[in-house]
Write a protein that holds these residues in place. Structure first.
Motif: not given
Length: 320
Positions: A259-273
C-alpha cells in the motif's frame, strides 16, 4: 497606455513559451533522477526452515530491509545506497532486527553498499570509488534495488549477490496492483556449486567457503514510469554439499508495504507528469493567450493610419 500593457503581455507570453519549451525538453529528464534523500523500510512476511531457522518445519518469519542513500558519498550522477536486511523468527513479538550471536530468533542478517547511476538505475562499474574497497562487491553490475525510469516490456540484467553475477529478469505481463499499473518480471537463479557462506575466514572464493546448491526465485511488480517496486515475492533454498539445509524460505511484501509503495508511486508519477506534461502544455496555452492579448492591445493602441497628417491638413485649410 494600452500599447504599454500590450507589450507587457507579449513579454509574459514569450517567457511562458520559453519556460514551456525548457520544461518539455529538460524538466522531465531532470526530474527522472534517483533522489539523494532515499530512506525506506521494506517488510516481507513469510516462512523459513532449515539450520539457520533452527527448525525442520516452516516457522513464521519477517524480513525487514532498510535502504538509505548516502549523500556525502554520492555525486550528481551516482547515488550510493546502504542496505541492511534482517530475517527474524516471529516469536514473542521480536524487534525488526536481532544479533544472531545473542538471539536464536535471528535467522539471517545481511548488509551491502552499492553505487547506482541516478538516471539508468544500473550499478556503476567502479564500485570501490564510491563505497570503498572493503564494501565494494567485485564485478557487480546490472540492476539492483530498482528498475530504470520508463521501464520497458523487455528483459533486464539483474544482479544476484549469492551467484556473484547477473541473471535475467524476464518480462511476463502487465498487472494492476492497488490502482497502479505494473510490469511483472520473473527472476530465477540456480547453481549446483554456489558459495553459500564465506566461512570462518570471511573471505569468498577460498577453501574455507561453504558451498552447495542454491535456488532462488523472485516475482517483481514494477511501476514503469518510476521503475519502483510495488510488490514482490521470493523463495530461496540453500543446501550445503554435505546435504545440510541451511535455509528454505518463502516471503512476500506485507500488505502495508504494498500500500505504501502504491501511494508513493502515484505521488511520484503525478510529479513527473506535472513537470514533463502539464507545465509544458499549460505554458504553451498561456503563452499563446498572452501573446494574442498583447498583440491585440498593441494594434488597438495605434492611431489610425494617416491621422496626424489629416489633422494638419485641416488646420491649413482653415487658416487660408
Amino acid at each position: 497606455m494600452r500599447r504599454v500593457i500590450g507589450y507587457v503581455f507579449l513579454l509574459v507570453g514569450a517567457f511562458a513559451l520559453v519556460a514551456a519549451a525548457v520544461a518539455g525538453f529538460w524538466g522531465r529528464d531532470a526530474a527522472a533522477t534517483v533522489p539523494l534523500n532515499v530512506d525506506t523500510t521494506t517488510v516481507l512476511d513469510g516462512t523459513a526452515s532449515g539450520a539457520l531457522a533452527k527448525s525442520d518445519t516452516p516457522v513464521p518469519v519477517k524480513y525487514t530491509r532498510t535502504t538509505e542513500a548516502a549523500p556525502k558519498d554520492s555525486t550528481d550522477d551516482v547515488v550510493v545506497f546502504i542496505e541492511a536486511g534482517c530475517i527474524v523468527i516471529q516469536e514473542d513479538n521480536p524487534p525488526p532486527c536481532l544479533d544472531p550471536e545473542q538471539d536464536e530468533r535471528a535467522v539471517l542478517v545481511t548488509t551491502r553498499a552499492y553505487a547506482m547511476d541516478r538516471k539508468t538505475s544500473e550499478v556503476v562499474e567502479d564500485q570501490a570509488k564510491y563505497v570503498g574497497e572493503e564494501q565494494a562487491v567485485p564485478g557487480m553490475k546490472g540492476l539492483a534495488g530498482k528498475f530504470p525510469f520508463d521501464t520497458q516490456r523487455h528483459d533486464y540484467e539483474y544482479w544476484d549477490g549469492t551467484l556473484g553475477s547477473t541473471i535475467v529478469a524476464t518480462y511476463v505481463d502487465d498487472v494492476e496492483i492497488k490502482g497502479v499499473k505494473t510490469y511483472q518480471y520473473e527472476v530465477n537463479a540456480t547453481s549446483d556449486d554456489a558459495i553459500l557462506s564465506p566461512g570462518d575466514d570471511e573471505e569468498t572464493d577460498t577453501e574455507d567457503d561453504v558451498r552447495g546448491t542454491y535456488e532462488a526465485t523472485q516475482t517483481i511488480y514494477v511501476e514503469p514510469t518510476t521503475g519502483s517496486y510495488i510488490d514482490q515475492s521470493a523463495t530461496q533454498k540453500m543446501v550445503t554439499s554435505s546435504g545440510l539445509v541451511l535455509v528454505d524460505a518463502e516471503m512476500s511484501y506485507s500488505d502495508k508495504t504494498v500500500s505504501k509503495n502504491a501511494e508513493d508511486a502515484k505521488a511520484n508519477i503525478a510529479q513527473l507528469n506535472l513537470i514533463g506534461t502539464w507545465i509544458p502544455v499549460g505554458g504553451v496555452v498561456l503563452g499563446l493567450i498572452f501573446l494574442l492579448i498583447g498583440l491585440w492591445l498593441v494594434l488597438r493602441g495605434r492611431k489610425p493610419n494617416g491621422g496626424s497628417h489629416a489633422a494638419a491638413d485641416d488646420r491649413t485649410l482653415v487658416d487660408a
